[in-house]
Scaffold this motif. Structure first.
Motif, PDB file in Angstrom:
ATOM      1  N   ALA A  34       4.952   1.500   1.324  1.00  0.00           N
ATOM      2  CA  ALA A  34       3.570   1.321   0.854  1.00  0.00           C
ATOM      3  C   ALA A  34       3.514   1.235  -0.671  1.00  0.00           C
ATOM      4  N   CYS A  35       4.320   2.063  -1.365  1.00  0.00           N
ATOM      5  CA  CYS A  35       4.321   2.016  -2.837  1.00  0.00           C
ATOM      6  C   CYS A  35       4.884   0.685  -3.337  1.00  0.00           C
TER       7      CYS A  35
ATOM      8  N   ASP B 172     -10.335  -8.262  -3.861  1.00  0.00           N
ATOM      9  CA  ASP B 172      -9.546  -8.029  -5.068  1.00  0.00           C
ATOM     10  C   ASP B 172      -8.599  -6.852  -4.797  1.00  0.00           C
ATOM     11  N   PRO B 173      -7.296  -6.980  -5.097  1.00  0.00           N
ATOM     12  CA  PRO B 173      -6.372  -5.872  -4.833  1.00  0.00           C
ATOM     13  C   PRO B 173      -6.807  -4.553  -5.462  1.00  0.00           C
TER      14      PRO B 173
ATOM     15  N   LEU C 104      -5.397  -9.888   1.856  1.00  0.00           N
ATOM     16  CA  LEU C 104      -6.324  -9.849   0.717  1.00  0.00           C
ATOM     17  C   LEU C 104      -6.980 -11.208   0.521  1.00  0.00           C
ATOM     18  N   GLU C 105      -6.178 -12.279   0.647  1.00  0.00           N
ATOM     19  CA  GLU C 105      -6.729 -13.631   0.484  1.00  0.00           C
ATOM     20  C   GLU C 105      -7.721 -13.943   1.593  1.00  0.00           C
ATOM     21  N   GLN C 106      -7.333 -13.611   2.830  1.00  0.00           N
ATOM     22  CA  GLN C 106      -8.210 -13.918   3.965  1.00  0.00           C
ATOM     23  C   GLN C 106      -9.558 -13.192   3.823  1.00  0.00           C
TER      24      GLN C 106
ATOM     25  N   VAL D 278       1.447  -6.241  -4.932  1.00  0.00           N
ATOM     26  CA  VAL D 278       0.150  -6.930  -4.808  1.00  0.00           C
ATOM     27  C   VAL D 278      -0.818  -6.546  -5.934  1.00  0.00           C
ATOM     28  N   GLY D 279      -0.432  -5.583  -6.763  1.00  0.00           N
ATOM     29  CA  GLY D 279      -1.306  -5.193  -7.883  1.00  0.00           C
ATOM     30  C   GLY D 279      -2.498  -4.349  -7.453  1.00  0.00           C
TER      31      GLY D 279
END
Ligand code: ACO
Length: 316
Positions: A78-79, A56-57, A50-52, A85-86
């Motif tokens: 996955a859950c 936005d999550p 997500l950062e790379q 990660v929100g």
């Protein structure tokens, strides 16, 4: 990758082996081991992705987890990653395709993205194979490592092609039992007679020679067939990123395809076999090193327990 790095020579303390045997038979020199839960490794990889991608999550619509070493029978990895990660707008589930998991998940992601409602898919592949490794068996314990990777996929301009296969008659070649979850007072004791042996162990059971034969057939078939779908020949591929199980498997398949080893991406010497995480870990290394360039044909090819195998072809 987890911080603990274990070299071939370290295995001499626990089994009768040598660096020479392991490196010449498999191409592996080191592997990483984790003491964290699998899902936490997956969540770290997901946050990094997500950062790379500066994403936005909350933009993620779907998380597909791939793992054979989930910490729980339920909930899915996955859950757990979604919560960590929100990614509160995502639906999340795991698939079970063993070492082919990432390739299967990319195929699924591509098909769901085509539908239009789902715009961003995060595939999270995390494996703590050391949890299901029998460290008294030299023929298998030297092969496996732990690791995680995540990849965020959205619809692009160029098509993706895939070719997936399973052969359920080959299940006994490579398997691991689930822990026994206790007796049911209403039915006679469950019998595993005629099923896969060694139910008392949860470690991976492997017929190495059969896996070798299967994978050296499966890899060229999957690559040739996915190229045929795209109307290109395997010689036109810029990169093949294969499941990292054994460098000799990759070399045999490359020879069958008439492709130089220079176009086979391999990091197995440093990381060993990390099951479904192996292709995305290698892909991430290639990407960070600037070796994947726009317009290149990149073929991901996996094979594993089930038996499952398949390839995804991307225009980078
Ligand atoms: N160190 C030293 N000797 C060993 C070791 C070891 N770690 N492991 C096995 N040996 C011995 C065997 O006991 C045997 O000894 P023997 O001749 O006295 O009986 C000898 O080495 C040769 O054993 P083989 O099984 O014939 O070795 P082979 O050359 O077939 O290599 C291997 C074994 C590396 C496992 C190979 O079959 C292989 O790579 N198969 C694919 C398996 C694989 O990749 N599995 C990964 C999981 S599956 C997946 O990811 C899809």
């Amino acid at each position: 990758m987890p911080e603990t790095v274990v070299a071939n020579d370290d295995f001499k303390r626990i089994v009768d082996t040598s660096d020479e045997w392991i490196s010449t038979r498999t191409g592996i020199s080191t592997r990483h081991f984790s003491s964290e839960p699998t899902w936490r490794m997956g969540a770290k990889a997901a946050k990094a992705a997500l950062e790379q991608g500066k994403i936005d999550p909350e933009e993620i619509d779907l998380i597909i987890g791939t793992t054979i070493t989930n910490d729980y029978a339920t909930p899915s990895m996955a859950c757990l990653v979604q919560g960590a990660v929100g990614a509160k707008n995502a639906r999340a589930f795991d698939i079970g395709a063993a070492c082919s998991g990432f390739v299967y998940a990319m195929d699924l992601a591509s098909r769901l993205l085509a539908d239009g409602e789902i715009r961003k898919v995060m595939v999270v592949s995390a494996e703590r194979l050391s949890k299901i490794t029998d460290f008294s068996r030299r023929e298998s314990c030297v092969l496996f490592g732990d690791g995680a990777a995540a990849c965020i996929v959205e619809k692009g301009d160029s098509p993706a092609y895939s070719y997936l296969k399973s052969d359920g008659t080959q299940g006994g070649m490579l398997y691991a039992h689930n822990p026994d979850r206790g007796a049911n007072p209403f039915v006679p004791e469950f019998s595993l007679e005629g099923e896969f042996p060694e139910p008392e162990s949860h470690a991976v059971q492997m017929d190495g020679k059969e896996v070798y034969k299967f994978s050296t057939r499966a890899m060229p078939e999957a690559v040739s067939e996915v190229c045929r779908k795209a109307g290109i020949s395997p010689e036109e591929l810029d990169w093949i990123i294969p499941h990292q199980a054994n460098i000799r498997i990759m070399a045999t398949a490359a020879k069958a395809l008439g492709i130089s080893m220079e176009r086979i991406a391999a990091n197995i010497s440093r990381v060993g076999n990390t099951s479904s995480a192996s292709i995305p870990i290698c892909m991430d290394e290639m990407n960070r090193a600037g070796r994947l360039l726009p317009g290149q044909w990149v073929c991901l090819v996996g094979f594993g327990a089930g038996a499952t195998y398949g390839a995804v072809l991307l225009r980078w």
